[in-house]
Structures are given as structure tokens and as C-alpha cells.
Design a protein around this motif. Sequence first.
Motif, mmCIF file in Angstrom:
data_model
loop_
_atom_site.group_PDB
_atom_site.id
_atom_site.type_symbol
_atom_site.label_atom_id
_atom_site.label_comp_id
_atom_site.label_asym_id
_atom_site.label_seq_id
_atom_site.Cartn_x
_atom_site.Cartn_y
_atom_site.Cartn_z
ATOM 1 N N THR A 1 0.855 -1.203 0.000
ATOM 2 C CA THR A 1 0.000 0.000 0.000
ATOM 3 C C THR A 1 0.886 1.247 0.000
ATOM 4 O OG1 THR A 1 -0.090 -0.155 2.433
ATOM 5 C CG2 THR A 1 -1.921 -1.134 1.183
ATOM 6 N N PRO A 2 1.613 1.478 -1.082
ATOM 7 C CA PRO A 2 2.638 2.527 -1.097
ATOM 8 C C PRO A 2 2.117 3.943 -0.849
ATOM 9 C CG PRO A 2 2.208 1.704 -3.318
ATOM 10 C CD PRO A 2 1.536 0.764 -2.369
ATOM 11 N N ARG A 3 0.928 4.265 -1.371
ATOM 12 C CA ARG A 3 0.411 5.625 -1.174
ATOM 13 C C ARG A 3 0.151 5.891 0.306
ATOM 14 N NH1 ARG A 3 -2.237 4.347 -6.147
ATOM 15 N NH2 ARG A 3 -4.051 3.506 -5.046
ATOM 16 N N HIS A 4 -0.456 4.932 0.977
ATOM 17 C CA HIS A 4 -0.765 5.107 2.395
ATOM 18 C C HIS A 4 0.499 5.069 3.251
ATOM 19 C CE1 HIS A 4 -4.797 4.383 0.926
ATOM 20 N NE2 HIS A 4 -5.275 4.715 2.105
ATOM 21 N N THR A 5 1.402 4.146 2.937
ATOM 22 C CA THR A 5 2.641 4.042 3.701
ATOM 23 C C THR A 5 3.474 5.310 3.579
ATOM 24 O OG1 THR A 5 2.756 1.628 3.613
ATOM 25 C CG2 THR A 5 4.850 2.813 3.818
ATOM 26 N N GLU A 6 3.662 5.790 2.362
ATOM 27 C CA GLU A 6 4.469 6.999 2.163
ATOM 28 C C GLU A 6 3.812 8.218 2.789
ATOM 29 O OE1 GLU A 6 7.540 7.129 1.136
ATOM 30 O OE2 GLU A 6 7.450 4.948 0.972
ATOM 31 N N ASN A 7 2.485 8.295 2.722
ATOM 32 C CA ASN A 7 1.788 9.424 3.330
ATOM 33 C C ASN A 7 1.976 9.429 4.846
ATOM 34 O OD1 ASN A 7 -0.410 11.630 3.314
ATOM 35 N ND2 ASN A 7 -1.255 10.105 4.717
ATOM 36 N N PHE A 8 1.861 8.251 5.461
ATOM 37 C CA PHE A 8 2.006 8.180 6.915
ATOM 38 C C PHE A 8 3.421 8.533 7.332
ATOM 39 C CE2 PHE A 8 1.439 6.516 11.186
ATOM 40 C CZ PHE A 8 0.102 6.786 11.422
ATOM 41 N N ILE A 9 4.405 8.090 6.543
ATOM 42 C CA ILE A 9 5.797 8.426 6.827
ATOM 43 C C ILE A 9 6.014 9.935 6.690
ATOM 44 C CG2 ILE A 9 8.159 8.214 5.957
ATOM 45 C CD1 ILE A 9 7.464 5.286 5.270
ATOM 46 N N LYS A 10 5.440 10.518 5.643
ATOM 47 C CA LYS A 10 5.585 11.961 5.431
ATOM 48 C C LYS A 10 5.043 12.755 6.608
ATOM 49 C CE LYS A 10 2.547 14.256 3.150
ATOM 50 N NZ LYS A 10 1.621 14.782 2.109
ATOM 51 N N LEU A 11 3.845 12.405 7.054
ATOM 52 C CA LEU A 11 3.245 13.117 8.183
ATOM 53 C C LEU A 11 4.046 12.900 9.463
ATOM 54 C CD1 LEU A 11 -0.591 12.532 7.625
ATOM 55 C CD2 LEU A 11 0.790 14.527 7.015
ATOM 56 N N THR A 12 4.589 11.693 9.618
ATOM 57 C CA THR A 12 5.413 11.408 10.793
ATOM 58 C C THR A 12 6.665 12.262 10.789
ATOM 59 O OG1 THR A 12 4.605 9.136 10.941
ATOM 60 C CG2 THR A 12 6.710 9.611 12.001
ATOM 61 N N GLU A 13 7.312 12.382 9.633
ATOM 62 C CA GLU A 13 8.515 13.222 9.526
ATOM 63 C C GLU A 13 8.212 14.689 9.793
ATOM 64 O OE1 GLU A 13 11.150 10.672 6.277
ATOM 65 O OE2 GLU A 13 9.695 12.159 5.562
ATOM 66 N N GLN A 14 6.964 15.093 9.550
ATOM 67 C CA GLN A 14 6.543 16.472 9.812
ATOM 68 C C GLN A 14 6.066 16.668 11.247
ATOM 69 O OE1 GLN A 14 3.491 17.086 6.863
ATOM 70 N NE2 GLN A 14 4.945 17.287 5.167
ATOM 71 N N ASN A 15 6.143 15.600 12.062
ATOM 72 C CA ASN A 15 5.646 15.634 13.449
ATOM 73 C C ASN A 15 4.157 15.986 13.526
ATOM 74 O OD1 ASN A 15 8.291 15.097 14.525
ATOM 75 N ND2 ASN A 15 8.794 17.250 14.172
ATOM 76 N N PHE A 16 3.431 15.622 12.471
ATOM 77 C CA PHE A 16 2.016 15.956 12.386
ATOM 78 C C PHE A 16 1.223 15.368 13.553
ATOM 79 C CE2 PHE A 16 -2.323 14.985 11.163
ATOM 80 C CZ PHE A 16 -2.758 16.123 10.505
ATOM 81 N N PHE A 17 1.541 14.136 13.952
ATOM 82 C CA PHE A 17 0.734 13.431 14.943
ATOM 83 C C PHE A 17 1.086 13.789 16.387
ATOM 84 C CE2 PHE A 17 0.928 10.543 11.226
ATOM 85 C CZ PHE A 17 -0.432 10.456 10.947
ATOM 86 N N ASP A 18 2.243 14.397 16.595
ATOM 87 C CA ASP A 18 2.728 14.594 17.950
ATOM 88 C C ASP A 18 1.802 15.493 18.763
ATOM 89 O OD1 ASP A 18 4.741 13.118 16.938
ATOM 90 O OD2 ASP A 18 6.352 14.553 17.348
ATOM 91 N N GLY A 19 1.330 14.963 19.883
ATOM 92 C CA GLY A 19 0.467 15.727 20.776
ATOM 93 C C GLY A 19 -1.015 15.531 20.539
ATOM 94 N N LEU A 20 -1.384 14.696 19.554
ATOM 95 C CA LEU A 20 -2.802 14.428 19.318
ATOM 96 C C LEU A 20 -3.318 13.413 20.339
ATOM 97 C CD1 LEU A 20 -2.956 14.147 15.403
ATOM 98 C CD2 LEU A 20 -2.961 16.181 16.869
ATOM 99 N N ILE A 21 -4.642 13.227 20.375
ATOM 100 C CA ILE A 21 -5.230 12.241 21.276
ATOM 101 C C ILE A 21 -5.997 11.192 20.470
ATOM 102 C CG2 ILE A 21 -5.497 13.957 23.116
ATOM 103 C CD1 ILE A 21 -8.551 13.912 22.483
ATOM 104 N N PHE A 22 -6.249 10.059 21.101
ATOM 105 C CA PHE A 22 -7.160 9.078 20.523
ATOM 106 C C PHE A 22 -8.574 9.558 20.855
ATOM 107 C CE2 PHE A 22 -3.341 6.412 21.236
ATOM 108 C CZ PHE A 22 -3.119 6.040 19.916
ATOM 109 N N HIS A 23 -9.254 10.097 19.841
ATOM 110 C CA HIS A 23 -10.546 10.733 20.092
ATOM 111 C C HIS A 23 -11.727 9.780 20.000
ATOM 112 C CE1 HIS A 23 -10.118 10.921 15.659
ATOM 113 N NE2 HIS A 23 -11.437 10.752 15.659
#
Length: 265
Positions: A45-67
Motif C-alpha cells: 500500500t505505497p500511497r498510504h505508507t508513504e503518506n504516513f511516513i511523510k506526516l510522521t517526519e513532519q511531526n504531524f501526529f505529535d500531541g494528538l489524542i485518541f478521540h
Amino acid sequence: MKIRYLILFSLVSMLSCTSKYNDNNRYIKILTDEGDIVVKLYNETPRHTENFIKLTEQNFFDGLIFHRVIKDFVVQGGDPETKNAEQGKLYGEKDAGYLIDAEIIDTIYHKRGVIAMAREGDDVNPEKKSSSSQFYLVVGKVFSDEELNELEVNLNKKLREKTVEKLYDSLLIDSKNLNQKSISQVTQKVNILADSILKVKHIKFNENQRKIYTSVGGIPHLDGNYTVFGEIVSGYEVVEKISSVQTDSNDRPLKDIKFKVHLVK
């Protein structure tokens, strides 16, 4: 579900993470208030994998909660508005601002411990495109063969109802003045077409699915509807712990559980 996005690895692989990631996959670590979870992202699933890696490298998820947390179902996060979450507020409407084309693979299932992307419902998203950032970790349950048989019946019943509804919408346009005979003819035509369509789209769990869902467990009715793009290799017990916390009427944990995502490899 609206953009409130709603949702066989062995048991050994869920509970033991290799110290050396000596394969061709990418790995991420979800660091939570309850412990760490290591996830292998699929190359299929390259599109999803690369997207998740990109957001991770941008620290996009840091500080979010499980809503959104539902016992024996899913643990969900990824709404950027939850970085500064207000107490008691309902979240789940936002993501990174774009969609990802579906990568639904018929041999990758919603077994316990996989990660998948949430999405809007078929009524507004018939192509099943994924949210760019809202993801969920599957908990689910172990099914018996009898339960899977019953689920097949219910899923096919719902599929037929939706098929009939769509057929009526297409055949009864500007038909307010149809007489009883015409209505009967249309109904007969709809039923014939629906039966024909269901012969092709009939839902039946294959041998591999049944083996997985009667042993490891998961959420079989999500198969074919959402993109699964990875699986937990360490820390599944953390997901189970989170899935059992107390929640409000909107499935939000009463006590916020924050997380970060880092690259492992």
C-alpha cells in the motif's frame, strides 16, 4: 460514517518485535501515555505508507489524542484539532486536508492488530478514498464459524437493501404519477436486477478469512471497505489497554490519551 470517520500475523508476531528490522518494510513507533506500539507498514500500500511516513517526519501526529475508542472494535486518532483538545468536545471532523486513493487489497484483512485509515461513508465517497491522517488500530473480537455465517447473512441483507434503494432512485425519477400497475412492474424489475447484482457482489468469507477471524480475531465486516496498510509487531497489549478505558457517549476517553509517532526504520 461521516468524516467522524467512523472502521494472518501470528500472536507471536503481535507480541514480539524483532530488534533488527532487516526486511524491506518501514516501521513506525506510536508512543502513547499507556506505552509504545511498533507498527510495520506494508509495501503493498505505497500511497498510504508513504503518506504516513511523510506526516510522521513532519511531526504531524505529535500531541494528538485518541478521540474515538470503542471496546472490542477500534482505537482511532489523527484529527489535528485534538492537539489542543477541549474537555468533552466531539472530534473527528478534520484531517491533513486531502484524501488518499484507496488501496484495498483483497488478501489483506481487518485482523486484530492492523492499522487502517478511516474515511467518509459511501454516500459521499463511493471511491472509498481514505482520510489523509485519521487512522485506527483494530481490536475486534474472535468469531465462531456460526457468528461468521450470521454476519454474512446480515451483510448480504444490508447490501441488497442498498442495491434496491439505488435501483429505485435510478428507475423512479419523475415517477410521482405512476399508477399501481406501473409501480408493480418497476418493483418486479428492481427485484430481478437486485438478485442479478447480488449474485456477483454476494459477500462470503473465504477460508483464509475464516481461519483468521476464528483464531486471531478482528473486524470482518470492514474488509473491502477501508485500506489496511500495516500491522502491529510489538505493543498490542497497549492497544488492548487503551480500548478498555472509560469513554463518554461519543466514544471519547474520559481521560485524554495523547500520542506521538516516530520513525523506527
